[in-house]
Design an enzyme around this catalytic site. Structure first.
Site, PDB file in Angstrom:
ATOM      1  N   LYS A  98       0.800  -1.227   0.000  1.00 45.20           N
ATOM      2  CA  LYS A  98       0.000   0.000   0.000  1.00 45.20           C
ATOM      3  C   LYS A  98       0.835   1.280   0.000  1.00 45.20           C
ATOM      4  CE  LYS A  98      -4.096  -2.042   2.130  1.00 45.20           C
ATOM      5  NZ  LYS A  98      -5.114  -1.931   3.182  1.00 45.20           N
ATOM      6  N   ASP A 134      -9.817   2.537   2.219  1.00 48.38           N
ATOM      7  CA  ASP A 134      -9.762   1.871   3.523  1.00 48.38           C
ATOM      8  C   ASP A 134     -10.360   2.738   4.624  1.00 48.38           C
ATOM      9  OD1 ASP A 134      -8.623  -0.543   2.770  1.00 48.38           O
ATOM     10  OD2 ASP A 134      -6.568   0.138   3.084  1.00 48.38           O
TER      11      ASP A 134
END
Length: 312
Positions: A98, A134
């Site tokens: 990420k 997220d």
């Protein structure tokens, strides 16, 4: 590589709004992928494909499991190039990529730039646009599973790619004091500093004494890979848990981790990682296709998948 870095840092020719999705209509097709390590149990591909079918789209979502391929994050440049050449619509990105993926992108959404983490990459017209779903995904799941949870003092384990997004969500939802713990203390300190810059001094801190912090905490958020099928176990000593805590997970395979089992045994209120899994996927689906998915339908499909696998 350097050209992509210049675009990411804000060159004049780059559009100011990277979030505008391509228009999809029934009958269109989307080719998606999920890049991460140890992701064979991920529900994201099945959720994307089922929701697309319900909306009259054709969608294939491929797992690109670095562990199974014997690769690490250093393979990302090659994988991104391959995805572009094969006409992928976009990619979901998970642990441990990420943050590593950011220098390889042309542009970041405001949220991804602020968080320093990307979990969704839209591939469009030769450009790679990074987003983070997220944060919003975790917040939506938390509100549904732990309504009215006290947010005075929260301890969070993990300040990596998912952790930075979850920490942002906690402060946005009203956490007064967030104590961050990470295997790399400097990473926790960096995330805490950035959070305070956005939300106000004293709102976040890099924790130094986990025992003391847990004794005083209202809740615990777990945002590391510990507890997954690939990384079983507890992320902290079980004796630090107490019945006054609520406990929220980001891990969802298995849906009931060792941490949640220990918390349940003490009578703690809990939130499994399925909420974040569903809503981050729903928000990513919208970015990939420009179509608003039915989050409740995706939630129902996720639940059915867990039941059929004997994990729910």
């Amino acid at each position: 590589m350097q050209a992509r870095r210049r675009k990411q840092e804000g060159c004049p020719e780059c559009p100011s709004d990277p979030a505008s999705p391509a228009p999809y209509t029934p009958g269109n097709s989307a080719l998606l992928g999920l890049i991460g390590s140890g992701i064979s149990l991920s529900r994201t591909p099945a959720m994307h494909e089922a929701e697309a079918e319900a909306l009259g789209l054709r969608c294939v979502c491929r797992l690109i499991d670095l562990a199974r391929l014997g690769l690490g994050p250093e393979a990302l440049p090659e994988l991104l190039t391959a995805a572009e050449r094969m006409g992928f619509t976009g990619l979901n990105i998970t642990f441990p990529c990420k943050q590593t993926i950011i220098p390889l992108l042309d542009e970041l959404s405001d949220e991804a730039r602020a968080l320093g983490a990307v979990n969704t990459v839209v591939l469009r017209e030769g450009r790679r646009i990074g987003h983070n779903t997220d944060c919003s995904g975790f917040a939506e799941g938390f509100r549904r599973l732990l309504p009215d949870a006290p947010l005075g003092h929260v301890v969070q384990l993990g300040a990596g790619g998912a952790g930075s997004a979850v920490a942002e969500a906690m402060l946005t939802m009203g956490t007064a004091r967030l104590s961050l713990f990470d295997m790399d203390p400097s990473r926790a300190a960096s995330v805490a500093q950035a959070l305070c810059g956005r939300h106000g001094a004293g709102r976040a801190e890099a924790g130094t004494d986990l025992t003391a912090a847990m004794a005083a905490a209202d809740g615990l958020v777990h945002a590391t890979p510990t507890g997954t099928a690939a990384h079983p176990g507890l992320p902290l000593p079980a004796e630090l848990l107490h019945s006054r805590l609520w406990v929220a997970e980001v891990v969802y395979f298995p849906l009931e981790t060792e941490l949640l089992r220990a918390a349940h045994a003490l009578g703690c209120r809990t939130a499994h990682g399925g909420g974040m899994a569903v809503f981050q996927a729903a928000h990513a689906f919208r970015l990939f296709t420009g179509i608003e998915p039915d989050a409740e339908r995706m939630q129902a499909h996720f639940t059915a998948l867990e039941r059929s696998a004997g994990l729910g």
